[in-house]
Scaffold this motif. Structure first.
Motif, PDB file in Angstrom:
ATOM      1  N   ASN A 103       0.929  -1.283   0.109  1.00 22.56           N
ATOM      2  CA  ASN A 103      -0.006   0.034  -0.155  1.00 22.56           C
ATOM      3  C   ASN A 103       0.923   1.171  -0.070  1.00 22.56           C
ATOM      4  O   ASN A 103       0.263   2.336   0.141  1.00 22.56           O
ATOM      5  N   LEU A 104       2.235   1.062  -0.025  1.00 23.33           N
ATOM      6  CA  LEU A 104       3.106   2.473  -0.054  1.00 23.33           C
ATOM      7  C   LEU A 104       3.459   2.790  -1.413  1.00 23.33           C
ATOM      8  O   LEU A 104       4.452   2.386  -1.973  1.00 23.33           O
ATOM      9  N   ARG A 105       2.390   3.430  -2.125  1.00 22.29           N
ATOM     10  CA  ARG A 105       2.664   3.959  -3.332  1.00 22.29           C
ATOM     11  C   ARG A 105       1.770   5.309  -3.357  1.00 22.29           C
ATOM     12  O   ARG A 105       0.938   5.527  -3.002  1.00 22.29           O
ATOM     13  N   SER A 106       2.557   6.303  -4.330  1.00 24.14           N
ATOM     14  CA  SER A 106       1.954   7.606  -4.315  1.00 24.14           C
ATOM     15  C   SER A 106       0.287   7.478  -5.039  1.00 24.14           C
ATOM     16  O   SER A 106      -0.391   8.315  -4.866  1.00 24.14           O
ATOM     17  N   ALA A 107       0.218   6.399  -6.087  1.00 26.48           N
ATOM     18  CA  ALA A 107      -1.079   6.417  -6.550  1.00 26.48           C
ATOM     19  C   ALA A 107      -2.091   5.968  -5.497  1.00 26.48           C
ATOM     20  O   ALA A 107      -3.371   5.931  -5.745  1.00 26.48           O
ATOM     21  N   ASN A 108      -1.829   5.435  -4.453  1.00 24.45           N
ATOM     22  CA  ASN A 108      -2.608   4.769  -3.420  1.00 24.45           C
ATOM     23  C   ASN A 108      -3.417   6.266  -2.744  1.00 24.45           C
ATOM     24  O   ASN A 108      -2.542   7.000  -2.132  1.00 24.45           O
ATOM     25  N   ARG A 109      -4.576   6.353  -2.848  1.00 24.12           N
ATOM     26  CA  ARG A 109      -5.255   7.661  -2.407  1.00 24.12           C
ATOM     27  C   ARG A 109      -6.684   7.222  -1.617  1.00 24.12           C
ATOM     28  O   ARG A 109      -7.419   6.472  -2.104  1.00 24.12           O
ATOM     29  N   LEU A 110      -6.926   8.037  -0.759  1.00 22.65           N
ATOM     30  CA  LEU A 110      -8.133   7.666  -0.041  1.00 22.65           C
ATOM     31  C   LEU A 110      -8.605   9.209   0.257  1.00 22.65           C
ATOM     32  O   LEU A 110      -7.859  10.549   0.032  1.00 22.65           O
ATOM     33  N   TRP A 111      -9.757   9.569   1.163  1.00 25.29           N
ATOM     34  CA  TRP A 111     -10.041  10.784   1.532  1.00 25.29           C
ATOM     35  C   TRP A 111     -10.921  10.886   2.851  1.00 25.29           C
ATOM     36  O   TRP A 111     -11.186   9.776   3.612  1.00 25.29           O
ATOM     37  N   PHE A 112     -10.579  12.007   3.467  1.00 26.60           N
ATOM     38  CA  PHE A 112     -11.012  12.338   4.741  1.00 26.60           C
ATOM     39  C   PHE A 112     -11.516  13.880   5.010  1.00 26.60           C
ATOM     40  O   PHE A 112     -11.245  14.564   3.744  1.00 26.60           O
ATOM     41  N   ASN A 113     -12.374  14.015   5.843  1.00 28.56           N
ATOM     42  CA  ASN A 113     -12.914  15.451   5.891  1.00 28.56           C
ATOM     43  C   ASN A 113     -11.676  16.229   6.480  1.00 28.56           C
ATOM     44  O   ASN A 113     -10.863  15.740   7.063  1.00 28.56           O
ATOM     45  N   PRO A 114     -11.464  17.336   5.905  1.00 27.99           N
ATOM     46  CA  PRO A 114     -10.337  18.404   6.354  1.00 27.99           C
ATOM     47  C   PRO A 114      -9.985  18.358   7.760  1.00 27.99           C
ATOM     48  O   PRO A 114      -8.902  18.621   8.254  1.00 27.99           O
ATOM     49  N   GLY A 115     -10.949  18.499   8.993  1.00 32.05           N
ATOM     50  CA  GLY A 115     -10.669  18.607  10.156  1.00 32.05           C
ATOM     51  C   GLY A 115     -10.257  17.071  10.865  1.00 32.05           C
ATOM     52  O   GLY A 115      -9.975  17.167  12.107  1.00 32.05           O
ATOM     53  N   VAL A 116     -10.275  16.105  10.306  1.00 29.23           N
ATOM     54  CA  VAL A 116      -9.771  14.872  10.824  1.00 29.23           C
ATOM     55  C   VAL A 116      -8.179  14.965  11.193  1.00 29.23           C
ATOM     56  O   VAL A 116      -7.485  15.477  10.510  1.00 29.23           O
ATOM     57  N   THR A 117      -8.036  14.196  12.454  1.00 31.59           N
ATOM     58  CA  THR A 117      -6.471  14.265  12.874  1.00 31.59           C
ATOM     59  C   THR A 117      -6.343  12.470  13.159  1.00 31.59           C
ATOM     60  O   THR A 117      -7.266  12.042  13.534  1.00 31.59           O
ATOM     61  N   CYS A 118      -5.092  12.322  12.790  1.00 28.57           N
ATOM     62  CA  CYS A 118      -4.671  10.847  12.912  1.00 28.57           C
ATOM     63  C   CYS A 118      -3.115  10.801  12.960  1.00 28.57           C
ATOM     64  O   CYS A 118      -2.671  11.562  12.453  1.00 28.57           O
ATOM     65  N   PRO A 119      -2.648   9.955  13.916  1.00 30.71           N
ATOM     66  CA  PRO A 119      -1.124   9.880  13.852  1.00 30.71           C
ATOM     67  C   PRO A 119      -0.595   9.325  12.627  1.00 30.71           C
ATOM     68  O   PRO A 119       0.614   9.547  12.287  1.00 30.71           O
ATOM     69  N   SER A 120      -1.283   8.654  11.699  1.00 26.54           N
ATOM     70  CA  SER A 120      -0.747   8.439  10.487  1.00 26.54           C
ATOM     71  C   SER A 120      -1.017   9.038   9.451  1.00 26.54           C
ATOM     72  O   SER A 120      -0.688   8.846   8.040  1.00 26.54           O
ATOM     73  N   LEU A 121      -1.535  10.572   9.509  1.00 32.25           N
ATOM     74  CA  LEU A 121      -1.619  11.500   8.595  1.00 32.25           C
ATOM     75  C   LEU A 121      -0.674  12.703   8.795  1.00 32.25           C
ATOM     76  O   LEU A 121      -0.744  13.342   9.887  1.00 32.25           O
ATOM     77  N   GLY A 122      -0.390  13.295   7.591  1.00 30.43           N
ATOM     78  CA  GLY A 122       0.382  14.441   7.918  1.00 30.43           C
ATOM     79  C   GLY A 122       0.506  15.135   6.469  1.00 30.43           C
ATOM     80  O   GLY A 122      -0.173  14.884   5.734  1.00 30.43           O
ATOM     81  N   PHE A 123       1.740  16.091   6.324  1.00 29.65           N
ATOM     82  CA  PHE A 123       1.833  16.533   5.294  1.00 29.65           C
ATOM     83  C   PHE A 123       3.235  16.716   4.892  1.00 29.65           C
ATOM     84  O   PHE A 123       4.237  16.531   5.689  1.00 29.65           O
ATOM     85  N   ARG A 124       3.540  17.224   3.617  1.00 30.90           N
ATOM     86  CA  ARG A 124       5.077  17.233   3.423  1.00 30.90           C
ATOM     87  C   ARG A 124       5.509  18.929   2.793  1.00 30.90           C
ATOM     88  O   ARG A 124       4.464  19.293   2.099  1.00 30.90           O
ATOM     89  N   ILE A 125       6.484  19.351   3.338  1.00 31.62           N
ATOM     90  CA  ILE A 125       6.716  20.752   2.778  1.00 31.62           C
ATOM     91  C   ILE A 125       7.575  20.683   1.822  1.00 31.62           C
ATOM     92  O   ILE A 125       8.562  19.913   1.794  1.00 31.62           O
ATOM     93  N   ALA A 126       7.235  21.431   0.931  1.00 30.68           N
ATOM     94  CA  ALA A 126       7.917  21.562  -0.525  1.00 30.68           C
ATOM     95  C   ALA A 126       8.156  23.027  -0.917  1.00 30.68           C
ATOM     96  O   ALA A 126       7.449  23.690  -0.650  1.00 30.68           O
ATOM     97  N   ARG A 127       9.408  23.069  -1.632  1.00 28.97           N
ATOM     98  CA  ARG A 127       9.648  24.412  -1.913  1.00 28.97           C
ATOM     99  C   ARG A 127      10.146  24.270  -3.614  1.00 28.97           C
ATOM    100  O   ARG A 127      10.751  23.344  -3.966  1.00 28.97           O
ATOM    101  N   VAL A 128       9.878  25.238  -4.172  1.00 29.10           N
ATOM    102  CA  VAL A 128      10.512  25.220  -5.656  1.00 29.10           C
ATOM    103  C   VAL A 128      11.672  26.079  -5.508  1.00 29.10           C
ATOM    104  O   VAL A 128      12.087  26.935  -4.982  1.00 29.10           O
ATOM    105  N   PHE A 129      12.794  25.502  -6.277  1.00 29.14           N
ATOM    106  CA  PHE A 129      14.134  26.180  -6.437  1.00 29.14           C
ATOM    107  C   PHE A 129      14.274  27.011  -7.697  1.00 29.14           C
ATOM    108  O   PHE A 129      13.684  26.784  -8.437  1.00 29.14           O
TER     109      PHE A 129
END
Length: 85
Positions: free
Chosen positions: A59-85
């Motif tokens: 299940n560890l692949r970028s094509a794997n997608r699901l959804w939650f309501n934006p207010g949901v919190t979970c220890p296995s949910l996070g975000f990645r900080i990215a920047r453009v060079f």
């Protein structure tokens, strides 16, 4: 690094995206832009991708997608900080 030169892309946490939920990929942007409500998305449901430390390797692949309501919190949910060079 993977084939794109990126490190640690899978297995940390599911990653929230800016995309609103769409049931299929019809009319999806092909330029890397977020797929939003103006494009027919349901922004009450937000997309997260990739799998986390709690998932099996299959299940560890970028094509794997699901959804939650934006207010949901979970220890296995996070975000990645990215920047453009």
């Amino acid at each position: 690094p993977n084939a794109f030169g990126l490190y640690d892309m899978h297995g940390n946490v599911w990653e929230w995206t800016q995309d609103c939920w769409h049931d299929n990929y019809r009319n999806a942007p092909d330029d890397g832009c977020a797929w939003l409500e103006k494009d027919g998305g349901d922004c009450i449901r937000r997309v997260f991708r990739g799998g986390s430390w709690i998932n099996s390797p299959v299940n560890l692949r970028s094509a794997n997608r699901l959804w939650f309501n934006p207010g949901v919190t979970c220890p296995s949910l996070g975000f990645r900080i990215a920047r453009v060079f």
